[in-house]
Design a protein around this motif. Sequence first.
Motif, short mmCIF file in Angstrom:
data_model
loop_
_atom_site.label_atom_id
_atom_site.label_comp_id
_atom_site.label_asym_id
_atom_site.label_seq_id
_atom_site.Cartn_x
_atom_site.Cartn_y
_atom_site.Cartn_z
N THR A 1 -6.02 -2.86 1.90
CA THR A 1 -7.48 -2.90 1.90
C THR A 1 -8.00 -4.25 1.38
O THR A 1 -8.97 -4.80 1.91
CB THR A 1 -8.05 -1.77 1.03
N SER B 1 -6.19 0.29 9.29
CA SER B 1 -6.07 0.90 7.97
C SER B 1 -6.02 2.42 8.01
O SER B 1 -5.58 3.04 7.04
CB SER B 1 -7.25 0.46 7.09
N ILE B 2 -6.46 3.08 9.12
CA ILE B 2 -6.46 4.53 9.15
C ILE B 2 -5.29 5.10 9.93
O ILE B 2 -5.18 6.33 10.06
CB ILE B 2 -7.77 5.08 9.75
N TRP C 1 -4.54 5.43 -0.56
CA TRP C 1 -4.32 4.47 0.54
C TRP C 1 -5.56 3.63 0.79
O TRP C 1 -5.47 2.43 1.05
CB TRP C 1 -3.92 5.22 1.81
N ASN C 2 -6.74 4.24 0.72
CA ASN C 2 -7.98 3.52 1.00
C ASN C 2 -8.59 2.88 -0.25
O ASN C 2 -9.67 2.27 -0.16
CB ASN C 2 -9.02 4.47 1.61
N ASP C 3 -7.94 3.02 -1.39
CA ASP C 3 -8.50 2.51 -2.63
C ASP C 3 -8.50 0.98 -2.65
O ASP C 3 -7.55 0.34 -2.20
CB ASP C 3 -7.70 3.03 -3.81
N SER D 1 0.83 -1.21 0.00
CA SER D 1 0.00 0.00 0.00
C SER D 1 0.87 1.26 0.00
O SER D 1 0.54 2.24 -0.67
CB SER D 1 -0.93 0.00 1.21
N TRP E 1 -7.05 8.98 -0.64
CA TRP E 1 -7.78 8.24 -1.65
C TRP E 1 -7.00 7.00 -2.10
O TRP E 1 -7.54 5.90 -2.17
CB TRP E 1 -8.07 9.15 -2.84
#
Length: 380
Positions: A329, A353-354, A309-311, A170, A307
């Motif tokens: 993710t 994840s955050i 990173w969370n994709d 990531s 965007w």
Amino acid sequence: MYSHKKSPLVWFSHITVLVLVVLWTIPTFGLLVTSLRDKDQIVASGWWTSLSTSTQNLIYRTPGEAGQTEEDGLYINTGNALEDGAGKVSRFGTSSLRPQEFEVGQTVDLDDGMQLTVEENGDYRLTSPESFGRRGERIFVTAEIPPRFTFENYRNVLTAEGIGQSFLNSLTVAIPSTIIPVLVAAYAAYALSWMKFPFRNLLLAIIVGLLVVPLQMSLIPLLKMYNAIGQTFDVPAKTYVGIWLAHMGFGLPLAIYLLRNYIAGLPRELMESARVDGANDFMIFNKIILPLSYPALASFAIFQFLWTWNDLLVATVFLGNSEQTIVLTARLRELLGSRGGNWEILTASAFVSIIVPLVVFFALQRYLVRGLLAGSVKGG
């Protein structure tokens, strides 16, 4: 004497911001509390009851012949039906149809001459004139369980196979996918702001129009184009270069729009003075524009990094789910899928994840508002 009073619009704005902050904070706090609770209590009650006792229906299976002892011709199984012995039993039973059939302390007769007693603290005594079977007997208890908090949920997520590699993947996707669009958009924004060339306004209008194009509509054509180029030059399809280019394409319209508004609002006198001193456009951009554009660059970098990173969609299409390239993710999605509906895995995965986006946001947040408001007001 003059007294300054705030207008109703100002009060309305403050109250609206406060309400929005509360609406975002409460669910996030609830998610954090849930991720730290025991998995059985998550199912039994909501996070707002995390500091109070909860009523849970538990199933315990006795160890059978492996844990039996013999005393005066009777085979005996003893133990505690509650995990760690914490809690208070109110009722118990021996059938899933009647889990609250008996009162605590009551000795009940079971099949084949067996007798069962369950105490309030969870201790049980099971006796039988014959040896127990291998599987043992099931005991259903209804108990008041005190609050339990644990890091076991995070331990399960962080020690899952492949999490470390997915974390690095990531980062490999997000960092270049943030830096490349920022650099390209900065050059484009300067050209659209201070350089004269044909169809400049038309090009700017096209870029603004691209802001409303959905990602899903352009994803498949972009993938086909990338695969065609890869086949022409004999380049592997599933590579990091492909996803870097994809994120660059999807992020450039917003980046150019934000940076152009900021750069166009810089004093014209700076550029004119630099040209008088013999500086060309490249020197002006590197020596003047870039140092003054840090707020706008940082504000877009925050959005772009969050965007990418969370994709999940773009990463799945351009990288796939191989062990060498799967992003965090996608890994967390597989982990959740393999565990069924375990909410403790979902909540802990969400906070894992955050972590990185939070670090990036708080490191650059001082530039965020300045960058977003750039170009909205111009000095005279």
